[in-house]
Design an enzyme around this catalytic site. Sequence first.
Site, PDB file in Angstrom:
ATOM      1  N   GLY A 166     -18.554  70.003  16.808  1.00  0.00           N
ATOM      2  CA  GLY A 166     -19.774  70.678  17.233  1.00  0.00           C
ATOM      3  C   GLY A 166     -20.347  70.030  18.474  1.00  0.00           C
ATOM      4  O   GLY A 166     -20.501  68.809  18.516  1.00  0.00           O
TER       5      GLY A 166
ATOM      6  N   SER B 230     -25.710  73.261  18.402  1.00  0.00           N
ATOM      7  CA  SER B 230     -26.560  73.110  17.216  1.00  0.00           C
ATOM      8  C   SER B 230     -25.818  72.523  16.019  1.00  0.00           C
ATOM      9  O   SER B 230     -26.448  71.966  15.117  1.00  0.00           O
ATOM     10  CB  SER B 230     -27.185  74.455  16.840  1.00  0.00           C
TER      11      SER B 230
ATOM     12  N   GLU C  29     -21.035  81.833  14.732  1.00  0.00           N
ATOM     13  CA  GLU C  29     -20.560  81.725  16.111  1.00  0.00           C
ATOM     14  C   GLU C  29     -19.867  83.003  16.586  1.00  0.00           C
ATOM     15  O   GLU C  29     -19.022  82.969  17.461  1.00  0.00           O
ATOM     16  CB  GLU C  29     -19.596  80.528  16.226  1.00  0.00           C
TER      17      GLU C  29
END
Length: 194
Positions: free
Chosen positions: A8, A11, A87
């Site tokens: 990641g 966020s 996503e």
Amino acid sequence: MAVTWVFGYGSLISKAGFHFDERVIGFIKDYRRVFYQGSTDHRGTPDFPGRTVTLEPAQGEICWGAAYKISKKEDQEVALTYLEVREKQYDRKEYVDVFTELTATTPAISGALVVVLWLLYRYIASPDKKVNVNYLGPASVEDIARQIVKAEGPTGPNREYLFLLENALLQIGSKDKHVIDLANEVRRIISEEQ
């Protein structure tokens, strides 16, 4: 059983949203984080998209983030299903190697992607408008900041996303110039509007 690693760089650094066994702070090489992806489903609307981060190739640069290890098959399936929804506006998934030390020549986590190998996984928005209609692309810091100040979607104000990312990066020891410059410009615009 194969292990899944998810990297990641936005966020996900502070809010994975899925069960994981281990979190490793690290970076990927030859990429930089940029606020070039439009968000019409979380931090903006189709009429006024917000901006979220994606990665773009940048020789010699690094992008800090968090890698999440998911060991159990059931947890992998839940996590990947969750990420496909979260996503969904990102159109590419790629293999990456994650490093934890700046001088390292060997990655701490070597990756492969999804279907068969299930090792290291990240979502990227490509700049190809034919396959990614939400790609907004580069703009000046001031223009991006003005868009972030005004945009709001079902998940909340776009500025909140920026400030949460800035804080998450600082907590892991990363001073991302693009993010810091944008956050400071957003603060300046907000203070002028009051």
